[in-house]
Design a protein around this motif. Sequence first.
Motif, PDB file in Angstrom:
ATOM      1  N   ALA A 129     -32.565  -1.485  91.232  1.00 32.26           N
ATOM      2  CA  ALA A 129     -33.493  -2.221  92.107  1.00 32.26           C
ATOM      3  C   ALA A 129     -34.919  -1.955  91.664  1.00 32.26           C
ATOM      4  N   GLY A 130     -35.842  -2.677  92.275  1.00 28.99           N
ATOM      5  CA  GLY A 130     -37.253  -2.503  91.981  1.00 28.99           C
ATOM      6  C   GLY A 130     -37.894  -1.426  92.834  1.00 28.99           C
ATOM      7  N   ARG A 131     -39.223  -1.365  92.768  1.00 32.37           N
ATOM      8  CA  ARG A 131     -39.977  -0.278  93.398  1.00 32.37           C
ATOM      9  C   ARG A 131     -39.851  -0.272  94.915  1.00 32.37           C
ATOM     10  N   GLU A 132     -39.956  -1.424  95.554  1.00 34.98           N
ATOM     11  CA  GLU A 132     -39.930  -1.449  97.022  1.00 34.98           C
ATOM     12  C   GLU A 132     -38.592  -0.965  97.562  1.00 34.98           C
ATOM     13  N   THR A 133     -37.507  -1.382  96.954  1.00 33.31           N
ATOM     14  CA  THR A 133     -36.192  -0.928  97.399  1.00 33.31           C
ATOM     15  C   THR A 133     -36.014   0.548  97.075  1.00 33.31           C
ATOM     16  N   GLY A 134     -36.614   0.998  95.966  1.00 22.03           N
ATOM     17  CA  GLY A 134     -36.578   2.420  95.643  1.00 22.03           C
ATOM     18  C   GLY A 134     -37.308   3.244  96.687  1.00 22.03           C
ATOM     19  N   GLU A 135     -38.445   2.744  97.180  1.00 23.41           N
ATOM     20  CA  GLU A 135     -39.171   3.465  98.226  1.00 23.41           C
ATOM     21  C   GLU A 135     -38.365   3.489  99.521  1.00 23.41           C
TER      22      GLU A 135
END
Length: 475
Positions: free
Chosen positions: A205-211
């Motif tokens: 996943a990308g950054r937002e889902t990682g956060e």
Amino acid sequence: MLQHDQLFIGGEWVSPAGTGTIDVVSPHTEEVIGRVPDATPADMDRAVAAAREAFDNGPWPRMEPAERKAIVARLTALFGEGLADMSALITEEMGSPISFSQLGQTGQAHAVYTYFSELDITWEEERAGMLGPVTVRREPVGVVAAIVPWNVPQFIIALKLAPALIAGCTIVIKPAPETPLDAYPLADMLTEAGVPKGVVSIVAAGRETGEHLVRHPGVDKVAFTGSTAAGRTIGAICGEQLKRCTLELGGKSAAIILDDADLASTMGWLKMASLMNNGQACVAQTRILASRSRYDEVVGALTETVRSMPVGDPADPANEIGPLVAERQRERVENYIRVGQEEGAKVALGGSGRPHDRGWYVTPTVFTGVTNDMRIAREEIFGPVLSVIPYDDEADAVRIANDSDYGLAGTVWTADSDRGLDIARRVRTGTYGVNTYMIESSSPFGGYKNSGVGRELGPEGLGAYLEYKSIARLG
């Protein structure tokens, strides 16, 4: 083209919650070579729920350590059988020269699995207390979120997955969107090795889902490798939630070349220490420190060494430098090359032009006349750019090496190993080499200062996934 339409959640292949996809683009051809689902927060919720259930109620944390070690040993064997295919896939994904993929990408990962599958530790010990005996237990920390960068994806997954499994943790792994493909064969290996359902999820996943994963209340520990900027954000979140974290971040390491060093031997080693993985390595020795008396000689030897390294298709074993991972990364590196010239550094090699019309290649560049206050000497470039910095004497060399916001790695090159060891003790970095540089599976890896918090590898790396419990009793 490799196309996957499912996610590995809770040890099973499942359909994603959303319809978004991630295109994987070859850095060599600039063509799409793969496509995978782009996980949503809902997918992460499902993965954490599976990990939480497996930890709270499943067999994995309650197995005897020897049982977990046996399963990791089977995973190790399967990983070893797939080294060639995995190496080729990583080279295709992110441009690592195939020789480095075989050594540093997958060979090192296999070494990590081997080390932890064979590591013996004491899980319980008795100590004398004031009123009676005390039992000290080592217990798994819980559900782990592992966030992995694109530069050495399988090695960094192994740094987190192997000790987490041995400790009895469950884990959700988020690969970088640039390199999700190599995680798919690993997921199949985990199933074949006999890892119980729920214990491991791998969700790109990308950054937002990682956060979202980092903030998830069901996660007990975060293990992150990546940029210092992202590490600060993750560390702040973990601090707010009093959540355990390991942060392995950036570096700007110095290679000190003493006057008695054999330059031919030194340059042979520096090719790897400074330019491994096309310079896309946090431990890369990109500041080359040379005495004023041998400065021109070192510049000449370094320039000829870098000039001799073929640049091209990373799948060709003859090539030693491949493309950078993405167009944005090439732009970043080329901008630093311009900045270096604007700051007054001189280009001894490279500096402009691109070696190939297609692919995200950068001409390897060597700067001279660099002072340690220049941006190219202080900021992590993450590409094939080296700066040669002069020093007055040994004390000055140590001072320059330590004058950095980072403290991850470093080397000294000398004919006198005792002298080299003395310098190694004085440079404030987490790893160091005398006439070599290696990341050793048996020894802790991590950094001082802005290079991170905590350690991976060695018994200390396993300890990062354990909690300590003291049980006092009478009689």
